[in-house]
Motif scaffolding. Structure first.
Motif, PDB file in Angstrom:
ATOM      1  N   SER A 137      18.843  51.418  38.080  1.00 18.74           N
ATOM      2  CA  SER A 137      19.658  52.080  37.053  1.00 18.74           C
ATOM      3  C   SER A 137      20.311  51.048  36.146  1.00 18.74           C
ATOM      4  O   SER A 137      20.379  51.232  34.934  1.00 18.74           O
ATOM      5  CB  SER A 137      20.744  52.950  37.708  1.00 18.74           C
ATOM      6  N   LEU A 138      20.793  49.947  36.737  1.00 17.75           N
ATOM      7  CA  LEU A 138      21.538  48.968  35.934  1.00 17.75           C
ATOM      8  C   LEU A 138      20.633  48.215  34.963  1.00 17.75           C
ATOM      9  O   LEU A 138      21.014  48.007  33.802  1.00 17.75           O
ATOM     10  CB  LEU A 138      22.269  47.972  36.860  1.00 17.75           C
TER      11      LEU A 138
ATOM     12  N   THR B 247      18.933  51.637  46.036  1.00 20.02           N
ATOM     13  CA  THR B 247      19.738  51.622  47.266  1.00 20.02           C
ATOM     14  C   THR B 247      20.740  52.773  47.297  1.00 20.02           C
ATOM     15  O   THR B 247      21.107  53.326  46.248  1.00 20.02           O
ATOM     16  CB  THR B 247      20.521  50.301  47.359  1.00 20.02           C
TER      17      THR B 247
ATOM     18  N   GLN C 175      20.170  62.689  43.872  1.00 17.71           N
ATOM     19  CA  GLN C 175      20.096  63.346  45.187  1.00 17.71           C
ATOM     20  C   GLN C 175      21.216  62.917  46.141  1.00 17.71           C
ATOM     21  O   GLN C 175      21.845  63.756  46.797  1.00 17.71           O
ATOM     22  CB  GLN C 175      18.760  62.995  45.862  1.00 17.71           C
TER      23      GLN C 175
ATOM     24  N   ALA D 125      22.144  45.867  42.760  1.00 19.11           N
ATOM     25  CA  ALA D 125      21.506  46.029  44.071  1.00 19.11           C
ATOM     26  C   ALA D 125      20.002  46.187  43.835  1.00 19.11           C
ATOM     27  O   ALA D 125      19.283  45.197  43.750  1.00 19.11           O
ATOM     28  CB  ALA D 125      22.118  47.215  44.798  1.00 19.11           C
TER      29      ALA D 125
ATOM     30  N   ALA E 138      28.022  44.302  39.940  1.00 21.25           N
ATOM     31  CA  ALA E 138      27.090  44.081  41.045  1.00 21.25           C
ATOM     32  C   ALA E 138      25.737  44.654  40.657  1.00 21.25           C
ATOM     33  O   ALA E 138      25.654  45.624  39.895  1.00 21.25           O
ATOM     34  CB  ALA E 138      27.608  44.781  42.297  1.00 21.25           C
TER      35      ALA E 138
ATOM     36  N   GLY F  23      18.709  47.509  41.067  1.00 19.00           N
ATOM     37  CA  GLY F  23      18.476  47.311  39.632  1.00 19.00           C
ATOM     38  C   GLY F  23      17.788  48.479  38.935  1.00 19.00           C
ATOM     39  O   GLY F  23      17.502  48.412  37.736  1.00 19.00           O
TER      40      GLY F  23
HETATM   41  C1  LIG Z   1      12.078  56.116  36.249  1.00 17.41           C
HETATM   42  C2  LIG Z   1      13.285  56.317  37.158  1.00 17.41           C
HETATM   43  C3  LIG Z   1      13.434  57.538  37.804  1.00 17.41           C
HETATM   44  C4  LIG Z   1      14.518  57.743  38.644  1.00 17.41           C
HETATM   45  N1  LIG Z   1      14.658  58.968  39.246  1.00 17.41           N
HETATM   46  C5  LIG Z   1      15.707  59.187  40.051  1.00 17.41           C
HETATM   47  C6  LIG Z   1      15.867  60.450  40.701  1.00 17.41           C
HETATM   48  O1  LIG Z   1      15.054  61.360  40.581  1.00 17.41           O
HETATM   49  N2  LIG Z   1      16.968  60.618  41.473  1.00 17.41           N
HETATM   50  C7  LIG Z   1      17.904  59.625  41.651  1.00 17.41           C
HETATM   51  O2  LIG Z   1      18.873  59.835  42.352  1.00 17.41           O
HETATM   52  N3  LIG Z   1      17.755  58.427  41.047  1.00 17.41           N
HETATM   53  C8  LIG Z   1      16.689  58.176  40.265  1.00 17.41           C
HETATM   54  N4  LIG Z   1      16.555  56.964  39.678  1.00 17.41           N
HETATM   55  C9  LIG Z   1      17.613  55.929  39.912  1.00 17.41           C
HETATM   56  C10 LIG Z   1      17.417  55.221  41.237  1.00 17.41           C
HETATM   57  O3  LIG Z   1      17.618  56.078  42.324  1.00 17.41           O
HETATM   58  C11 LIG Z   1      18.393  54.074  41.424  1.00 17.41           C
HETATM   59  O4  LIG Z   1      17.869  53.379  42.501  1.00 17.41           O
HETATM   60  C12 LIG Z   1      19.820  54.376  41.744  1.00 17.41           C
HETATM   61  O5  LIG Z   1      20.404  55.236  40.800  1.00 17.41           O
HETATM   62  C13 LIG Z   1      20.659  53.085  41.709  1.00 17.41           C
HETATM   63  O6  LIG Z   1      20.376  52.290  42.805  1.00 17.41           O
HETATM   64  P1  LIG Z   1      20.133  50.743  42.626  1.00 17.41           P
HETATM   65  O7  LIG Z   1      20.270  50.137  43.967  1.00 17.41           O
HETATM   66  O8  LIG Z   1      18.874  50.530  41.900  1.00 17.41           O
HETATM   67  O9  LIG Z   1      21.430  50.300  41.775  1.00 17.41           O
HETATM   68  P2  LIG Z   1      21.565  49.288  40.572  1.00 17.41           P
HETATM   69  O10 LIG Z   1      20.712  49.728  39.428  1.00 17.41           O
HETATM   70  O11 LIG Z   1      21.421  47.899  41.048  1.00 17.41           O
HETATM   71  O12 LIG Z   1      23.106  49.546  40.225  1.00 17.41           O
HETATM   72  C14 LIG Z   1      23.530  50.800  39.724  1.00 17.41           C
HETATM   73  C15 LIG Z   1      25.056  50.793  39.634  1.00 17.41           C
HETATM   74  O13 LIG Z   1      25.618  50.709  40.926  1.00 17.41           O
HETATM   75  C16 LIG Z   1      26.458  49.566  41.067  1.00 17.41           C
HETATM   76  N5  LIG Z   1      26.287  49.115  42.443  1.00 17.41           N
HETATM   77  C17 LIG Z   1      25.133  48.808  43.091  1.00 17.41           C
HETATM   78  N6  LIG Z   1      25.373  48.573  44.386  1.00 17.41           N
HETATM   79  C18 LIG Z   1      26.707  48.725  44.568  1.00 17.41           C
HETATM   80  C19 LIG Z   1      27.573  48.623  45.698  1.00 17.41           C
HETATM   81  N7  LIG Z   1      27.122  48.328  46.947  1.00 17.41           N
HETATM   82  N8  LIG Z   1      28.893  48.852  45.516  1.00 17.41           N
HETATM   83  C20 LIG Z   1      29.372  49.175  44.300  1.00 17.41           C
HETATM   84  N9  LIG Z   1      28.607  49.271  43.194  1.00 17.41           N
HETATM   85  C21 LIG Z   1      27.291  49.062  43.338  1.00 17.41           C
HETATM   86  C22 LIG Z   1      26.003  48.602  39.993  1.00 17.41           C
HETATM   87  O14 LIG Z   1      27.049  47.720  39.588  1.00 17.41           O
HETATM   88  C23 LIG Z   1      25.623  49.565  38.882  1.00 17.41           C
HETATM   89  O15 LIG Z   1      26.774  49.991  38.192  1.00 17.41           O
HETATM   90  C24 LIG Z   1      15.481  56.714  38.849  1.00 17.41           C
HETATM   91  C25 LIG Z   1      15.313  55.467  38.218  1.00 17.41           C
HETATM   92  C26 LIG Z   1      14.227  55.268  37.379  1.00 17.41           C
HETATM   93  C27 LIG Z   1      14.072  53.928  36.707  1.00 17.41           C
END
Ligand SMILES: Cc1cc2nc3c(=O)[nH]c(=O)nc-3n(C[C@H](O)[C@H](O)[C@H](O)COP(=O)(O)OP(=O)(O)OC[C@H]3O[C@@H](n4cnc5c(N)ncnc54)[C@H](O)[C@@H]3O)c2cc1C
Length: 290
Positions: free
Chosen positions: A36-37, A111, A124, A32, A30, A34
């Motif tokens: 981290s993925l 998300t 966090q 969401a 999945a 993006g």
């Molecule tokens: C420069 C940078 C700095 C950052 N700093 C921080 C920070 O200080 N603190 C922090 O906490 N994060 C940080 N992040 C990460 C950010 O918070 C991400 O948003 C978070 O880790 C993942 O959320 P996402 O929705 O983007 O997930 P995605 O990147 O879309 O997915 C991440 C993972 O979760 C899975 N996934 C997504 N949604 C679901 C769901 N509903 N059910 C099951 N699996 C799911 C995906 O398959 C994947 O494995 C940072 C990212 C970047 C690029």
């Protein structure tokens, strides 16, 4: 850097998304926000053949009270959590922690569900979920189940989720009267992941600590709930001596690894400082919550 080849799916319903995950198993992932993925795919640390975008899936975006708990949908973005009035009123720790994630652009995309599923030990929202004793609602084509946050995080970037499962929502206990909450972390640059993070919730009665929940992040492979320490330290006056005592006990309770950039001793010292800061803020806020 570019990702490997993948097929892109954009289902409109939860059932359709779950159907795709059930059909493709380990080959599917999945996406969401993006945040981290996508970096992981670009570095080829993740190479899903089937990418299931949750962007159009309805029903994962609400923030509401359910059975006396605050329920936040998996697709709610970090900035929305930080700005939300219900979150601020009922679960201020969650809002404060979300407001410090990465940078504004990341908070606009990332998300809650993605953060928990990604399970970075320094993130966090996993720390908040473990500290407050949140419940994670999980769905698959096989049915639904609820997992306590303390059982959800297994190791670094490893959770109790099966490949065909999605997080749909998270339920957080709400803060009571005279309960103050605070999140504090230390990093070298704004927007970096924490070197040490602390989440605290303190409930007072007549100036004494009636209930304490204390969590430390970024020091071990999963967020650490200091449950025994908290139980031992309740019942005392919420004063400077108590704060110093709990902070020293937290320093002793963690087992950080030595790494070449950040020695374990440094993380211990930071933990003591961050715990003291979080407790001071939580106690001050408890007094303002009649
Ligand atoms: C420069 C940078 C700095 C950052 N700093 C921080 C920070 O200080 N603190 C922090 O906490 N994060 C940080 N992040 C990460 C950010 O918070 C991400 O948003 C978070 O880790 C993942 O959320 P996402 O929705 O983007 O997930 P995605 O990147 O879309 O997915 C991440 C993972 O979760 C899975 N996934 C997504 N949604 C679901 C769901 N509903 N059910 C099951 N699996 C799911 C995906 O398959 C994947 O494995 C940072 C990212 C970047 C690029």
């Amino acid at each position: 850097m570019k990702p490997g080849a993948f097929r892109y799916h954009r289902p409109a319903t939860l059932d359709a998304a779950l159907g795709l995950l059930a059909e493709h198993g380990d080959a599917a992932k999945a996406i969401a926000g993006g945040q981290s993925l996508v970096p992981m795919m670009n570095l080829r640390l993740a190479q899903p053949a089937e990418l299931v975008d949750l962007g159009d899936v309805a029903g994962l975006e609400s923030i509401r009270m359910v059975d006396g708990m605050l329920e936040v949908g998996a697709r709610v973005r970090h900035q929305t959590v930080a700005d939300d009035e219900l979150v601020r009123r009922h679960c201020p720790l969650l809002g404060e922690a979300a407001s410090g994630i990465g940078h504004y652009a990341i908070r606009q995309r990332g998300t809650l569900g993605g953060s928990l599923a990604h399970a970075d030990p320094a993130a966090q929202l996993p720390l908040v979920a473990v500290t407050l004793g949140a419940e994670i609602e999980i769905a698959s084509a096989r049915g639904r189940r609820r997992v306590a946050a303390s059982d959800f995080f297994v190791s670094v970037m490893t959770t109790a989720l099966e490949p065909d499962e999605l997080i749909v929502a998270v339920r957080f206990p709400v803060a009571a009267a005279q309960e103050g909450q605070a999140y504090r972390h230390f990093n070298r640059r704004i927007g970096d992941y924490a070197i040490v993070s602390v989440a605290a919730s303190v409930r007072l009665r007549d100036g004494r600590v009636e209930h304490l929940r204390l969590g430390v992040g970024a020091v071990e492979p999963v967020p650490l709930l200091l449950g025994q320490l908290a139980a031992e330290k309740t019942g005392r006056s919420a004063d400077a001596a108590w704060i110093a005592d709990v902070a020293m006990a937290a320093r002793a309770a963690i087992q950080p690894d030595d790494d070449e950039r950040i020695p374990a001793l440094y993380r211990r010292e930071l933990t003591e400082t961050m715990v003291a800061r979080a407790l001071s803020a939580a106690i001050e806020r408890a007094g303002k919550r009649p």
